[in-house]
Scaffold this motif. Structure first.
Motif, PDB file in Angstrom:
ATOM      1  N   CYS A  41     -14.963 -57.641  -2.971  1.00 22.72           N
ATOM      2  CA  CYS A  41     -16.401 -57.647  -2.668  1.00 22.72           C
ATOM      3  C   CYS A  41     -17.212 -56.863  -3.692  1.00 22.72           C
ATOM      4  O   CYS A  41     -18.393 -57.121  -3.874  1.00 22.72           O
ATOM      5  N   GLN A  45     -16.439 -52.745   0.780  1.00 24.80           N
ATOM      6  CA  GLN A  45     -16.340 -53.302   2.123  1.00 24.80           C
ATOM      7  C   GLN A  45     -14.975 -53.892   2.460  1.00 24.80           C
ATOM      8  O   GLN A  45     -14.610 -53.965   3.630  1.00 24.80           O
ATOM      9  N   LEU A  47     -11.762 -53.360   0.709  1.00 26.33           N
ATOM     10  CA  LEU A  47     -10.630 -52.484   0.371  1.00 26.33           C
ATOM     11  C   LEU A  47      -9.482 -53.200  -0.340  1.00 26.33           C
ATOM     12  O   LEU A  47      -8.370 -52.678  -0.392  1.00 26.33           O
ATOM     13  N   SER A  48      -9.719 -54.374  -0.875  1.00 25.59           N
ATOM     14  CA  SER A  48      -8.686 -55.016  -1.698  1.00 25.59           C
ATOM     15  C   SER A  48      -8.433 -54.206  -2.969  1.00 25.59           C
ATOM     16  O   SER A  48      -7.401 -54.366  -3.615  1.00 25.59           O
ATOM     17  N   CYS A  49      -9.366 -53.343  -3.296  1.00 24.53           N
ATOM     18  CA  CYS A  49      -9.280 -52.555  -4.530  1.00 24.53           C
ATOM     19  C   CYS A  49      -8.743 -51.154  -4.291  1.00 24.53           C
ATOM     20  O   CYS A  49      -8.782 -50.321  -5.195  1.00 24.53           O
TER      21      CYS A  49
HETATM   22  S1  FES Z   1     -13.984 -52.588  -1.406  1.00 28.90           S
HETATM   23 FE1  FES Z   1     -14.036 -54.723  -1.874  1.00 28.90          FE
HETATM   24  S2  FES Z   1     -13.525 -54.781  -3.987  1.00 28.90           S
HETATM   25 FE2  FES Z   1     -13.620 -52.694  -3.530  1.00 28.90          FE
END
Ligand code: FES
Ligand code: FES
Length: 171
Positions: A41, A45, A47-49
């Protein structure tokens, strides 16, 4: 520009000059080629990162990297998805994610893996009663978004890892 040093998966990087507006996500992916950390995202939002931050006092937690400046990680030790496998062997969590078909596209997987790892380490230090397990796993993984699998398989995978070693994780 900022002078920056960091330890990633036990390996020291820097000191190096980086621009103040370089994000941690870009530093990992573009500068170091550690592309296991995803960019979803870009707004804190999904947390894939998320990566694991290991504080000097022994506390570990996850942090998004998309909205964080690389410079804000100066002097810190972090772990990324690339650090989970050891000696060519996937971690117990990684194996459980595969056994449970926990992911499809895999975009969210590094974030879930890091969060679950932090949870395992927390429970190993402070075991919980069996009755609290499902709720604890759900709360730990809450906040990580997955557009593919419906979450339950991630939860089942983490539960299996914990229940396979109850003396370690459960009070
Ligand atoms: S929280 Fe979605 S890419 Fe970082
Ligand atoms: S497996 Fe595709 S977003 Fe989670």
């Amino acid at each position: 520009m900022t002078t920056f040093s960091i330890t990633i998966n036990g390996r020291a990087y820097g000191p190096a000059e980086i621009s103040d507006d370089l994000s941690m996500n870009d530093f990992l992916r573009e500068h170091l080629g550690l592309t296991g950390t995803k960019f979803g995202c870009g707004a804190g939002q999904c947390l894939s990162c998320a990566v694991i931050v290991d504080d000097a006092d022994g506390a570990s937690y996850t942090s998004p990297t998309c909205i964080a400046a690389a410079a804000s990680f100066n002097g810190k030790a972090i772990r990324t998805v690339e650090g989970h496998a050891k000696d060519g062997q996937l971690s117990v969590l990684q194996k459980a994610f595969i056994v449970h078909f926990a992911f499809q596209c895999g975009y969210c997987t590094a974030g879930f893996l890091n969060e679950a790892q932090v949870l395992l380490e927390r429970l190993a230090k402070k075991p919980i009663p069996r009755a609290e397990l499902e709720k604890t796993v759900a709360e730990a993984l809450d906040g990580h978004l997955c557009r593919c699998t419906g979450y339950i398989k991630y939860h089942e995978a983490v539960l299996d890892v914990i229940l396979a070693d109850p003396k370690r994780y459960l009070a």
